[in-house]
Design an enzyme around this catalytic site. Structure first.
Site, PDB file in Angstrom:
ATOM      1  N   ASP A  35      26.148  45.749  35.364  1.00 12.77           N
ATOM      2  CA  ASP A  35      27.178  45.198  36.427  1.00 12.77           C
ATOM      3  C   ASP A  35      28.108  45.572  35.318  1.00 12.77           C
ATOM      4  OD1 ASP A  35      28.327  43.904  37.853  1.00 12.77           O
ATOM      5  OD2 ASP A  35      27.220  42.290  37.180  1.00 12.77           O
ATOM      6  N   HIS A  36      29.371  46.099  35.670  1.00 11.80           N
ATOM      7  CA  HIS A  36      30.502  45.878  34.803  1.00 11.80           C
ATOM      8  C   HIS A  36      30.836  46.793  34.173  1.00 11.80           C
ATOM      9  CE1 HIS A  36      32.729  43.063  38.243  1.00 11.80           C
ATOM     10  NE2 HIS A  36      31.967  42.230  37.596  1.00 11.80           N
ATOM     11  N   GLU A  70      35.248  50.964  40.503  1.00 10.96           N
ATOM     12  CA  GLU A  70      35.655  49.527  41.396  1.00 10.96           C
ATOM     13  C   GLU A  70      37.642  49.749  41.386  1.00 10.96           C
ATOM     14  OE1 GLU A  70      34.561  45.390  39.510  1.00 10.96           O
ATOM     15  OE2 GLU A  70      36.786  44.303  40.528  1.00 10.96           O
ATOM     16  N   HIS A 114      35.025  35.317  40.818  1.00 12.10           N
ATOM     17  CA  HIS A 114      33.514  35.600  40.485  1.00 12.10           C
ATOM     18  C   HIS A 114      33.415  34.585  40.090  1.00 12.10           C
ATOM     19  CE1 HIS A 114      33.794  39.403  39.088  1.00 12.10           C
ATOM     20  NE2 HIS A 114      32.402  39.997  38.879  1.00 12.10           N
ATOM     21  N   GLY A 115      32.575  33.533  39.568  1.00 10.46           N
ATOM     22  CA  GLY A 115      32.612  32.190  39.075  1.00 10.46           C
ATOM     23  C   GLY A 115      32.431  31.183  40.493  1.00 10.46           C
ATOM     24  N   GLY A 132      31.401  38.718  43.519  1.00 12.74           N
ATOM     25  CA  GLY A 132      31.909  37.407  42.868  1.00 12.74           C
ATOM     26  C   GLY A 132      31.887  36.212  43.835  1.00 12.74           C
ATOM     27  N   SER A 139      29.085  34.808  45.469  1.00 10.79           N
ATOM     28  CA  SER A 139      27.959  32.983  45.538  1.00 10.79           C
ATOM     29  C   SER A 139      29.038  32.336  46.069  1.00 10.79           C
ATOM     30  CB  SER A 139      27.968  32.553  44.138  1.00 10.79           C
ATOM     31  OG  SER A 139      26.883  33.081  43.503  1.00 10.79           O
ATOM     32  N   SER A 187      26.320  33.578  40.190  1.00  6.92           N
ATOM     33  CA  SER A 187      26.844  32.126  39.515  1.00  6.92           C
ATOM     34  C   SER A 187      25.781  31.060  40.361  1.00  6.92           C
ATOM     35  CB  SER A 187      28.168  31.197  40.378  1.00  6.92           C
ATOM     36  OG  SER A 187      28.774  31.782  39.479  1.00  6.92           O
TER      37      SER A 187
END
Ligand code: G3H
Ligand code: 13P
Ligand code: ZN
Length: 311
Positions: free
Chosen positions: A82-83, A134, A180-181, A214, A216, A259
């Site tokens: 991931d990333h 991306e 994200h988060g 991102g 969640s 998350s």
């Protein structure tokens, strides 16, 4: 079953109007919790490892646990970076048994993003590994890099065809308003995704798998437990499930969730220790965290992804 790459998974998902869950893993309990849900619902799954998770848990431990999960369940499981921050990290993961990698050049100038992504694709494809690129930047924190909401930018649909053709990527992460988060929208702000951009991307890349990072939902039942100790969690707003479901029925074939798993694991452990303050056997409280993860993943497969019985 051996680990698989994402090629076949995404082809079936695109044609079937559903998405594969890509869940971040950091330890054994998280892996157990995710695959228990996938086994019960006969769902394919992507287990993904960030650069910092790889540092935390060590490459070999994660690789062997994920291989064990594939052997034990017989499910199609992809192990994905991931990333990926640079070519070297992607190469290490490809050489070390991952079946899929993301090269995240989204913060780079366009031509540099193309250059590094194409280099990873060349190396990966020669070894049967699939690659996610991306375009566009999400807000939020990932791998210690923080992008402020006003600096995030949506993907420009005019660039996607050129990017995909020149790099050869197998899937593309785009920015349409997720982040994200746990804090995806400001308090009082109405959650919104740019389905117009997703549609324009689909028009330019027919049949091509799109990825949502991102994603969640920041599930309230776990937020309320985590928040019992005070803090800002009560203000956390995630992506509404109906929007994710709609995206999955369109070109989105991979939906990233980290998350929600963090919240679930923490909620399970916190509730256990609050109810049993004298316990000190980690197997007791971690089992509760693991069960919360299984509940979250089952919920996602049934209500968001639509991937049950697609293994
Ligand atoms: O997108 C980022 C994931 O949530 C991974 O986060 O780098 O803290 O493991 P991490
Ligand atoms: P969340 O923070 O919304 O779970 O996103 C995770 C993610 O995109 C991992 O790459
Ligand atoms: Zn991400």
């Amino acid at each position: 079953m051996l680990l698989v790459n994402t090629k076949e998974m995404f082809k079936k998902a695109y044609e079937g109007g559903y998405a594969i869950g890509a869940f971040n893993i950091n330890n054994m309990e998280i892996i157990h919790g995710i695959v228990a849900a996938c086994k019960e619902l006969n769902s394919p799954v992507i287990l993904q490892v960030s650069g910092s998770a790889r540092k935390y848990a060590h490459h070999g431990y994660l690789l062997h646990m994920v291989q064990a999960a594939a052997e034990e369940t017989g499910l199609p499981i992809a192990l994905h970076l991931d990333h990926g921050a640079n070519f070297e990290l992607c190469k290490d993961c490809i050489d070390g048994g991952f079946t899929s990698v993301m090269i995240d050049g989204s913060h780079l100038p366009y031509e540099e993003n193309i250059e590094v992504t194409r280099k990873v694709v060349e190396y990966a494809h020669a070894r049967g590994v699939t690659v996610e690129g991306e375009l566009g930047q999400l807000a939020g924190v990932e791998d210690e890099v923080s992008v402020e909401a006003d600096k995030a930018n949506y993907t420009d649909p005019d660039q996607v065809q050129d990017f995909v053709t020149r790099t050869g990527v197998d899937s593309l992460a785009i920015a349409i308003g997720t982040s994200h988060g746990a804090f995806k929208f400001k308090p009082g702000q109405k959650p919104q995704l740019r389905f117009d951009i997703l549609q324009e991307v689909m028009d330019r890349l027919p049949g091509f798998p799109i990825v949502l990072h991102g994603a969640s939902s920041v599930m309230p039942e776990y937020v309320s437990i985590v928040n019992e100790n005070g803090g800002q969690m009560a203000n956390a707003i995630g992506i509404p499930e109906d929007m994710l479901r709609k995206a999955a029925s369109m070109a989105v074939c991979k939906i990233n969730v980290d998350s929600d798993l963090r919240l679930a694991l923490t909620a399970g452990v916190r509730r256990h220790l609050a109810e049993n303050p004298t316990h000190f056997d980690p197997r007791q409280y971690l089992a509760d965290g693991r069960d919360c993860i299984t509940a979250v993943v089952k919920h996602k497969i049934q209500n968001v992804l639509g991937s049950a019985d697609k293994a």
